[in-house]
Structure formats: C-alpha cells, structure tokens
Enzyme design. Structure first.
Site, PDB file in Angstrom:
ATOM      1  N   ASP A  11       0.987  -1.289  -0.101  1.00  0.00           N
ATOM      2  CA  ASP A  11       0.138  -0.060  -0.044  1.00  0.00           C
ATOM      3  C   ASP A  11       0.652   1.130   0.064  1.00  0.00           C
ATOM      4  O   ASP A  11       1.908   1.151   0.733  1.00  0.00           O
ATOM      5  CB  ASP A  11      -0.982   0.113   1.406  1.00  0.00           C
TER       6      ASP A  11
ATOM      7  N   GLU B 111       1.529  -0.555  -4.964  1.00  0.00           N
ATOM      8  CA  GLU B 111       0.650   0.392  -5.339  1.00  0.00           C
ATOM      9  C   GLU B 111       1.596   1.931  -5.484  1.00  0.00           C
ATOM     10  O   GLU B 111       1.895   2.344  -4.572  1.00  0.00           O
ATOM     11  CB  GLU B 111      -0.298   0.471  -4.076  1.00  0.00           C
TER      12      GLU B 111
HETATM   13  C1  NOJ Z   1      -4.451   3.256  -0.813  1.00  0.00           C
HETATM   14  C2  NOJ Z   1      -5.501   2.418  -0.785  1.00  0.00           C
HETATM   15  O1  NOJ Z   1      -5.972   1.683  -1.728  1.00  0.00           O
HETATM   16  C3  NOJ Z   1      -6.600   3.350  -0.072  1.00  0.00           C
HETATM   17  O2  NOJ Z   1      -7.796   2.677   0.056  1.00  0.00           O
HETATM   18  C4  NOJ Z   1      -6.283   3.783   1.325  1.00  0.00           C
HETATM   19  O3  NOJ Z   1      -7.132   4.798   1.651  1.00  0.00           O
HETATM   20  C5  NOJ Z   1      -4.747   4.447   1.196  1.00  0.00           C
HETATM   21  N1  NOJ Z   1      -3.927   3.676   0.426  1.00  0.00           N
HETATM   22  C6  NOJ Z   1      -4.269   4.699   2.544  1.00  0.00           C
HETATM   23  O4  NOJ Z   1      -3.711   3.473   3.211  1.00  0.00           O
END
Ligand code: NOJ
Ligand code: CA
Length: 522
Positions: free
Chosen positions: A202, A248
């Site tokens: 993440d 991500e």
């Molecule tokens: C990316 C995640 O996909 C999202 O849902 C989240 O709010 C943020 N990162 C913070 O962790």
C-alpha cells in the site's frame, strides 16, 4: 523470461467487507468468501488479492491496521484465513494479502506505547513526533497537508505533534528507524509462512520523508530512499519459492515508476496510467505503448487495471462526457449515460483482457455495477468525505456490498441490512441473474477470462492499426486479434477465421461504435 503464475494472471480483488457475508451481520467476511470460492473458480481467476483483513478500527476501511499478524474479528479468525488460503490453493487460485507499511492505526500497540512513553523516547522514534512551531508549539511542525484533506499533523496531550499523511487515526511510521524495517520483514515472513503467494504494498512510494522540506508532495513522494526498503523486501520474498511483491505506486513519471520494477525490487505494480486514461483511441494507444515501453526492457510484466476500491466504477466513468479519472476530481454526480457506459465498459474489459501481462478485476466489475452516488450523507464512511469538509464524496460508491441473488436487498449478500445500502435496481445485476444470461457482463467476463487463460496472458503485441486511427487493433502471439472501435461509425473487421468473442452485437462484418471483438486468425 520465466513463465511463472503471476506474469499473466487474472487477479481478482476482494474488498472483504463488501464481498459476501457468512454470519449475517451485514459485513462481508472470510466465511462468506470461502463459500463463494467456487464462483471465483468458475469465473476463471488465477489469484485473489484481499484488501487489508487485519484487526482495525476501520477509520479507513482497514487501511488503519491495529495488528499486522491477526485477522479482524468481524472478518473471522487467523485459522479461517489459513483455511481460506488452503482452499484457494486446492482450486488452483493464488492468494495475495495487502500490507500497509506507510502507516498503522492509532490503536496499534507501537503507537499506544509511543503515546505512553513520552517525548524523546525510543518508542516515539518509530513514528514522526515533533514539537510544534509558534510560541508554545501551537502550530504544526510544518505545513504538509493530509492526502485526505486537512493538516498532516495532529497534536497530542503532552504538546507534541505526529505526522499522518492520511487520517489522524493513521500515524506514519519512521522508516529511518531500523526497528521499523525489521518489523515489516517479520510481518512479510509471517504471511509467507502461512502460504500467501504475494504481497500488495500500500502507498508504496510514500514511506520515506524529507522532514526538512517545507514543500508539498515532493517532500514524501518517491524519495530515493524507498528503493532500499523494497530491495530488503525482495530479499525476504526470495527466501521463499515463487512469492511476489506488487506495488501500489501512483506516479505520473513512468521512468520513476519503472525504478520500482528493477529486478531486485518489486515484481509488478498497478498500471494506474491505463486506469485513468480517457475512452479515446489515441490516448489509450499512447498509454498502452508507454506501459509496454516501460516494462519490457525490465522484463517485468505490465498490469492492466480498470478499477479498484479507490476509483469510480467503469460503467459510470465511461458513460460520462468526460471519461477521465483523477483522485482530485471524482466527478461525483456528473451525468452518466448507463447504456453508453456499459457498452464502453464491456469493450474496455475485452481490451484489458487481451493485453499482454497481468490483469486486475475489482469485485463487481464483472457484474457491471455502477458507482452508487446517492448514498445518504450520514451513511458515508470514507474519511475523505468528512476530512474534505464534505466536498469530496469519497470512495463509498464503489464499495457497496455485492448483489448475489434474489429480488431485494441484501440480494443474497447475507441475512440482514448491509453496512452500506444496495440500490433496488441491483436486482437485475445479481450474479445469479447474470449467470443465466448469455449477454450479461458476467458472461462476458467469464468467457473472456477462460479464453484469456488459453490464448493470452504474458507476452507481446503487434499493432495492426495506426496511431491516429479511431480503431485499436493488435495481434497476440497465439494469433488472436483484438479490435476495438472507439469511433462513431461502424468499421469492417479484418480478415479472420472466426469470431471468438464480442463485447456487443456485430452488424454482419461490421464492428459497431464502442464495441470490441476477439478474432481468431491464421
Ligand atoms: C491506498 C489504498 O488503496 C486506499 O484505500 C487507502 O485509503 C490509502 N492507500 C491509505 O492506506
Ligand atoms: Ca459478517
């Protein structure tokens, strides 16, 4: 180039709270997911990525992790998670868990210890605590803004401030601290030991901060130090056989993005450029070419993403006059033509499935669910809604519990009212209703995913159309030709042996506007 499962896999994203509810409390859970594994196997997916399933106060839908080594009680138990992994494996489905390294929950043990231990303690060194500015420290240490809105700093009772790039309930870890590095290596091993095949990382580009910078995003986005972190993670992954890291990484610059995919860092990353692209031939072609040019020299497979739990549902997005997506402007409430949106989403699905590399399908995409834009304000749960001063409606609209069967809510999701209400019109969109319909979105995805397994996946493509054309046409190694008509007028199909699959009815040998087709050629 080795042929391993992840290079061409279709990965299905499960947002557990909204997938299926096994115990009737209105919240999706592991029991619900396990009961629906045959559905995912039948759909033809190769892997399942689950959003965070750890104990969490749910200040950000589970991205506020209170314990990285356990399961959220409303989702089930660690034992059930292990059974889920084994059952998926028995069906030939890999599993991917989501690790959140940038921040934890304010209820996580380390943060509670840091509050307790006080200023200057080793416990506070695991986070970014600072004194404030101003005469009595009443101003935050700097002017950084939270990505969810408002300041990125919150003051605690003893006067110190802590950094949170997201909600105040999500304090950022200090990645300059070797204890943090070690802790996450241990967390990775914890899940690899339990059999997970991959880790989705993440907010992967945000971990390292330049605390002296007064600036905006450049103070914490994509600083060079992050790469050392992922080299360490890669070493951990390689202690095991065939485990992968998926980043991500939202970065506009493809060269910077590519650095995360170097051979000693992550295996793959989500392709958000493609997700954010408008429904226009030249723009899509440009995004596809850029993606291939970024990945192929690194030997990393591209990925193709049309949606996830953070973005507007494709049928809604593609039905709008402006088909672009950005977090800064979700276009909530912009009129969307549902017929046009579905038509384009179907064509986009065949395009994404035909491209070389990995594919992500977010739950409900295969049902053609629209964004739910009329959720009552008091039911909205996404922290973005409140933190933006109720100006950004946030992401709840793509997180509504799935409709499985029947004529009324909860549509087979569970037994009682769902944590976000389902629209009554979803009666026509249940998995049950669609499975029986040869022209449904579900049938298109299922047929496409099975054909893709046989004929597509990893590899390359050869363009058959020119860069200026309103048609995208390309051939894959297997001989499959994908043609997508983004123009207004029908176009003739190229020479072919047979039509394998079309996103909508053909007009004889003509491919109508906003329609895609897969052809078998010699
Ligand atoms: C990316 C995640 O996909 C999202 O849902 C989240 O709010 C943020 N990162 C913070 O962790
Ligand atoms: Ca439940």
């Amino acid at each position: 180039m080795s042929e391993t499962w992840w290079r061409g896999a279709a990965i299905y994203q499960v947002y557990l709270r909204s997938f299926a509810d096994g115990n009737g409390d209105g919240i999706g859970d592991l029991a619900g997911l396990r009961a629906r594994l045959p559905y995912l196997s039948d759909l033809g997916v190769g892997a399942i990525w689950l959003n965070p399933w750890y104990p969490s106060p749910m200040a950000d839908g589970g991205y506020d992790v209170a314990d990285y080594r356990d399961i959220e009680p409303s989702f089930g138990t660690l034992a059930e998670a292990e059974e889920f992994i084994a059952e998926a494996h028995a069906l030939g489905i890999k599993t991917i868990t989501d690790i959140v390294p940038n921040h934890g929950s304010d209820q996580q043990k380390w943060f509670l210890q840091a509050l307790e231990a006080g200023p200057g303690s080793a416990e506070r060194e695991r986070f970014h605590f600072r004194e404030g500015r101003g005469e009595s420290g009443e101003l935050p240490p700097n002017d950084w803004k939270s990505i969810f809105g408002g300041p990125a700093w919150t003051r605690i009772a003893d006067g110190e401030w802590y950094l949170h790039l997201f909600a105040p309930e999500q304090p950022d870890f200090n990645w300059d601290n070797p204890e943090v590095v070690e802790e996450f290596h241990d967390v990775l091993r914890f899940w690899f030991d339990r059999g997970v095949d991959g880790i989705r990382i993440d907010s992967a580009a945000l971990l390292v901060k330049d605390m002296d910078s007064l600036g905006g995003e450049e103070a914490y986005t994509d600083l060079d130090g992050v790469h050392e972190i992922y080299r360490g993670w890669r070493r951990v992954a390689e202690e095991y056989a065939d485990r992968i890291l998926i980043g991500e990484v939202w970065l506009p610059d493809q060269e910077r993005f590519a650095q995360y995919l170097r051979p000693d860092e992550m295996h793959t990353a989500f392709n958000f450029d493609f997700l954010a692209c408008t429904w226009e031939a030249a723009a899509l072609r440009c995004s596809i070419d850029l993606t291939l040019a970024t990945h192929i020299p690194l030997g990393a497979p591209p990925t193709w993403v049309l949606s996830n739990h953070d973005v507007t549902r494709p049928v809604t997005k593609y039905g709008r006059a402006d088909t672009s997506f950005s977090h800064a402007d979700r276009k909530h409430g912009m009129p969307s033509d549902p017929v046009l949106g579905e038509r384009r989403a179907r064509a986009a699905a065949l395009l994404a499935m035909a491209l070389p590399g990995g594919l992500y399908v977010y739950q409900g995409e295969e049902l053609g669910l629209p964004e739910v834009e009329d959720i009552a304000d008091e039911l909205r749960q996404d922290p973005i809604w409140i933190r933006s001063g109720r100006t950004d409606h946030g992401r709840d609209g793509c997180r509504v519990p799935l409709p499985w069967s029947g004529d009324e809510p909860p549509f087979g999701f569970g037994a009682g009212p769902t944590w976000l209400p389902q629209p009554l019109e979803w009666k026509a969109l249940t998995a049950e209703a669609q499975a029986a319909n040869p022209t449904s979105m579900f049938t298109l995805y299922r047929t496409g995913l099975h054909l893709r397994r046989e004929l597509l996946g990893d590899g390359t493509l050869t363009w058959l159309s020119g860069a200026q054309d309103e048609v995208l046409a390309f051939r894959r190694e297997s001989g499959l030709v994908c043609v997508v008509n983004l123009g207004q007028e029908p176009v003739s199909l190229p020479e072919h042996e047979s039509v394998l699959l079309a996103s909508g009815p053909l007009e004889g040998n003509l491919l109508p506007s906003d329609t895609a087709v897969w052809l078998r050629t010699a």
